[in-house]
Write a protein that holds these residues in place. Structure first.
Motif, PDB file in Angstrom:
ATOM      1  N   ARG A   1       0.817  -1.206   0.000  1.00  9.04           N
ATOM      2  CA  ARG A   1       0.000   0.000   0.000  1.00  9.04           C
ATOM      3  C   ARG A   1       0.856   1.264   0.000  1.00  9.04           C
ATOM      4  NH1 ARG A   1      -2.364  -0.432   4.871  1.00  9.04           N
ATOM      5  NH2 ARG A   1      -3.951  -1.847   4.102  1.00  9.04           N
ATOM      6  N   ASP A   2       1.993   1.217   0.686  1.00  4.66           N
ATOM      7  CA  ASP A   2       2.832   2.418   0.765  1.00  4.66           C
ATOM      8  C   ASP A   2       3.858   2.504  -0.354  1.00  4.66           C
ATOM      9  OD1 ASP A   2       5.102   1.275   3.436  1.00  4.66           O
ATOM     10  OD2 ASP A   2       4.657   0.495   1.445  1.00  4.66           O
ATOM     11  N   GLY A   3       3.792   1.568  -1.314  1.00  5.62           N
ATOM     12  CA  GLY A   3       4.628   1.680  -2.503  1.00  5.62           C
ATOM     13  C   GLY A   3       5.894   0.855  -2.534  1.00  5.62           C
ATOM     14  N   SER A   4       6.135   0.040  -1.540  1.00  4.34           N
ATOM     15  CA  SER A   4       7.310  -0.828  -1.579  1.00  4.34           C
ATOM     16  C   SER A   4       7.091  -1.914  -2.622  1.00  4.34           C
ATOM     17  CB  SER A   4       7.534  -1.459  -0.203  1.00  4.34           C
ATOM     18  OG  SER A   4       7.798  -0.474   0.756  1.00  4.34           O
ATOM     19  N   THR A   5       8.141  -2.220  -3.379  1.00  2.00           N
ATOM     20  CA  THR A   5       7.999  -3.167  -4.487  1.00  2.00           C
ATOM     21  C   THR A   5       9.025  -4.285  -4.413  1.00  2.00           C
ATOM     22  OG1 THR A   5       9.460  -1.841  -5.894  1.00  2.00           O
ATOM     23  CG2 THR A   5       7.096  -1.393  -6.032  1.00  2.00           C
ATOM     24  N   ASN A   6       8.708  -5.365  -5.103  1.00  5.74           N
ATOM     25  CA  ASN A   6       9.638  -6.475  -5.240  1.00  5.74           C
ATOM     26  C   ASN A   6       9.332  -7.151  -6.577  1.00  5.74           C
ATOM     27  OD1 ASN A   6      11.716  -8.151  -4.617  1.00  5.74           O
ATOM     28  ND2 ASN A   6      10.725  -9.175  -2.893  1.00  5.74           N
ATOM     29  N   TYR A   7      10.385  -7.668  -7.226  1.00 10.46           N
ATOM     30  CA  TYR A   7      10.237  -8.228  -8.560  1.00 10.46           C
ATOM     31  C   TYR A   7      10.883  -9.599  -8.670  1.00 10.46           C
ATOM     32  CZ  TYR A   7       9.113  -3.419  -9.861  1.00 10.46           C
ATOM     33  OH  TYR A   7       8.534  -2.177  -9.940  1.00 10.46           O
ATOM     34  N   ALA A   8      10.335 -10.401  -9.564  1.00 10.92           N
ATOM     35  CA  ALA A   8      11.000 -11.647  -9.929  1.00 10.92           C
ATOM     36  C   ALA A   8      12.306 -11.285 -10.645  1.00 10.92           C
ATOM     37  CB  ALA A   8      10.110 -12.477 -10.848  1.00 10.92           C
ATOM     38  N   ASP A   9      13.312 -12.100 -10.446  1.00 10.16           N
ATOM     39  CA  ASP A   9      14.622 -11.818 -11.054  1.00 10.16           C
ATOM     40  C   ASP A   9      14.526 -11.677 -12.567  1.00 10.16           C
ATOM     41  OD1 ASP A   9      16.583 -13.905  -8.782  1.00 10.16           O
ATOM     42  OD2 ASP A   9      15.864 -11.844  -8.601  1.00 10.16           O
ATOM     43  N   SER A  10      13.640 -12.431 -13.183  1.00 14.43           N
ATOM     44  CA  SER A  10      13.542 -12.446 -14.644  1.00 14.43           C
ATOM     45  C   SER A  10      13.018 -11.136 -15.228  1.00 14.43           C
ATOM     46  CB  SER A  10      12.647 -13.595 -15.091  1.00 14.43           C
ATOM     47  OG  SER A  10      11.350 -13.457 -14.537  1.00 14.43           O
ATOM     48  N   VAL A  11      12.400 -10.285 -14.409  1.00 11.16           N
ATOM     49  CA  VAL A  11      11.836  -9.036 -14.930  1.00 11.16           C
ATOM     50  C   VAL A  11      12.469  -7.794 -14.315  1.00 11.16           C
ATOM     51  CG1 VAL A  11       9.643 -10.225 -15.309  1.00 11.16           C
ATOM     52  CG2 VAL A  11       9.937  -8.803 -13.267  1.00 11.16           C
ATOM     53  N   LYS A  12      13.377  -7.968 -13.367  1.00 13.41           N
ATOM     54  CA  LYS A  12      14.020  -6.814 -12.734  1.00 13.41           C
ATOM     55  C   LYS A  12      14.703  -5.938 -13.775  1.00 13.41           C
ATOM     56  CE  LYS A  12      14.925  -8.560  -8.078  1.00 13.41           C
ATOM     57  NZ  LYS A  12      15.950  -9.053  -7.131  1.00 13.41           N
ATOM     58  N   GLY A  13      14.470  -4.632 -13.660  1.00 14.38           N
ATOM     59  CA  GLY A  13      15.074  -3.690 -14.589  1.00 14.38           C
ATOM     60  C   GLY A  13      14.276  -3.492 -15.864  1.00 14.38           C
ATOM     61  N   ARG A  14      13.275  -4.332 -16.110  1.00 15.92           N
ATOM     62  CA  ARG A  14      12.456  -4.212 -17.323  1.00 15.92           C
ATOM     63  C   ARG A  14      11.004  -3.861 -17.005  1.00 15.92           C
ATOM     64  NH1 ARG A  14      11.517  -8.511 -20.440  1.00 15.92           N
ATOM     65  NH2 ARG A  14      11.715 -10.047 -18.746  1.00 15.92           N
ATOM     66  N   PHE A  15      10.485  -4.384 -15.907  1.00 16.22           N
ATOM     67  CA  PHE A  15       9.085  -4.177 -15.527  1.00 16.22           C
ATOM     68  C   PHE A  15       9.005  -3.245 -14.325  1.00 16.22           C
ATOM     69  CE2 PHE A  15       7.154  -8.485 -17.125  1.00 16.22           C
ATOM     70  CZ  PHE A  15       7.744  -8.275 -18.363  1.00 16.22           C
ATOM     71  N   THR A  16       7.936  -2.463 -14.289  1.00 13.61           N
ATOM     72  CA  THR A  16       7.683  -1.576 -13.154  1.00 13.61           C
ATOM     73  C   THR A  16       6.229  -1.700 -12.731  1.00 13.61           C
ATOM     74  OG1 THR A  16       9.347   0.013 -13.934  1.00 13.61           O
ATOM     75  CG2 THR A  16       7.763   0.777 -12.280  1.00 13.61           C
ATOM     76  N   ILE A  17       6.021  -2.045 -11.461  1.00 14.61           N
ATOM     77  CA  ILE A  17       4.672  -2.135 -10.911  1.00 14.61           C
ATOM     78  C   ILE A  17       4.354  -0.827 -10.190  1.00 14.61           C
ATOM     79  CG2 ILE A  17       5.464  -3.209  -8.758  1.00 14.61           C
ATOM     80  CD1 ILE A  17       2.844  -4.830  -8.747  1.00 14.61           C
ATOM     81  N   SER A  18       3.109  -0.384 -10.303  1.00 10.78           N
ATOM     82  CA  SER A  18       2.682   0.820  -9.594  1.00 10.78           C
ATOM     83  C   SER A  18       1.196   0.695  -9.286  1.00 10.78           C
ATOM     84  CB  SER A  18       2.961   2.078 -10.419  1.00 10.78           C
ATOM     85  OG  SER A  18       2.250   2.052 -11.639  1.00 10.78           O
ATOM     86  N   ARG A  19       0.737   1.534  -8.387  1.00  6.29           N
ATOM     87  CA  ARG A  19      -0.677   1.510  -8.016  1.00  6.29           C
ATOM     88  C   ARG A  19      -1.153   2.927  -7.775  1.00  6.29           C
ATOM     89  NH1 ARG A  19      -1.119  -1.954  -2.622  1.00  6.29           N
ATOM     90  NH2 ARG A  19      -3.233  -1.077  -2.471  1.00  6.29           N
ATOM     91  N   ASP A  20      -2.394   3.158  -8.129  1.00  6.43           N
ATOM     92  CA  ASP A  20      -3.049   4.436  -7.881  1.00  6.43           C
ATOM     93  C   ASP A  20      -4.226   4.136  -6.962  1.00  6.43           C
ATOM     94  OD1 ASP A  20      -4.553   6.772  -7.889  1.00  6.43           O
ATOM     95  OD2 ASP A  20      -4.121   7.218  -9.983  1.00  6.43           O
ATOM     96  N   ASN A  21      -4.020   4.319  -5.667  1.00  7.56           N
ATOM     97  CA  ASN A  21      -5.069   3.975  -4.701  1.00  7.56           C
ATOM     98  C   ASN A  21      -6.323   4.830  -4.904  1.00  7.56           C
ATOM     99  OD1 ASN A  21      -3.518   1.967  -3.446  1.00  7.56           O
ATOM    100  ND2 ASN A  21      -2.546   3.464  -2.097  1.00  7.56           N
ATOM    101  N   ALA A  22      -6.163   6.062  -5.320  1.00  2.00           N
ATOM    102  CA  ALA A  22      -7.319   6.939  -5.530  1.00  2.00           C
ATOM    103  C   ALA A  22      -8.162   6.473  -6.709  1.00  2.00           C
ATOM    104  CB  ALA A  22      -6.855   8.373  -5.746  1.00  2.00           C
ATOM    105  N   ALA A  23      -7.490   5.933  -7.727  1.00  8.46           N
ATOM    106  CA  ALA A  23      -8.196   5.462  -8.922  1.00  8.46           C
ATOM    107  C   ALA A  23      -8.510   3.976  -8.856  1.00  8.46           C
ATOM    108  CB  ALA A  23      -7.358   5.746 -10.162  1.00  8.46           C
ATOM    109  N   ASN A  24      -8.108   3.331  -7.741  1.00 13.85           N
ATOM    110  CA  ASN A  24      -8.356   1.889  -7.568  1.00 13.85           C
ATOM    111  C   ASN A  24      -7.817   1.071  -8.739  1.00 13.85           C
ATOM    112  OD1 ASN A  24      -9.742   2.245  -5.080  1.00 13.85           O
ATOM    113  ND2 ASN A  24     -11.541   2.899  -6.239  1.00 13.85           N
TER     114      ASN A  24
END
Length: 116
Positions: free
Chosen positions: A53-76
């Motif tokens: 919820r506060d924006g901390s992220t973690n990635y599978a090794d196979s996608v690190k540096g290529r994929f970015t996860i994000s969330r917009d809590n206001a827009a659900n």
């Protein structure tokens, strides 16, 4: 119970980008950990990336540096920006939350196909 609808998949060539979206039917603020998962043909569903919820992220090794996860809590809405796509990224992509997974919930997913 919150329902999740994934969108944004498609057919792209290797090296191109896609942005996946996951729209929730209700507030995602109460869903602390959300993530993207993928299932390739003949393989088990696997975690791609998670975000708290506060924006901390973690990635599978196979996608690190290529994929970015994000969330917009206001827009659900949950997002997955996928750059430098590879054929091995081909899969059905699902979004979910830890609380919903515990209830056995999975959405329809969105197909991503990367051609070489």
């Amino acid at each position: 119970q919150v329902q999740l609808v994934e969108s944004g998949g498609g057919l792209v060539q290797a090296g191109e980008s896609l942005r996946l979206s996951c729209a929730a039917s209700g507030s995602i603020f109460s869903l602390n950990v959300m993530g993207w998962y993928r299932q390739a043909p003949g393989k088990q569903r696997a975690l791609v990336a998670i975000i708290t919820r506060d924006g901390s992220t973690n990635y599978a090794d196979s996608v690190k540096g290529r994929f970015t996860i994000s969330r917009d809590n206001a827009a659900n809405t949950l997002y997955l920006q996928m750059n430098s796509l590879k054929p091995e990224d081909t899969a059905v992509y699902y979004c979910n939350a830890d609380r919903l997974i515990a209830l056995g919930y999975w959405g329809q997913g969105t197909q991503v196909t990367v051609s070489s």
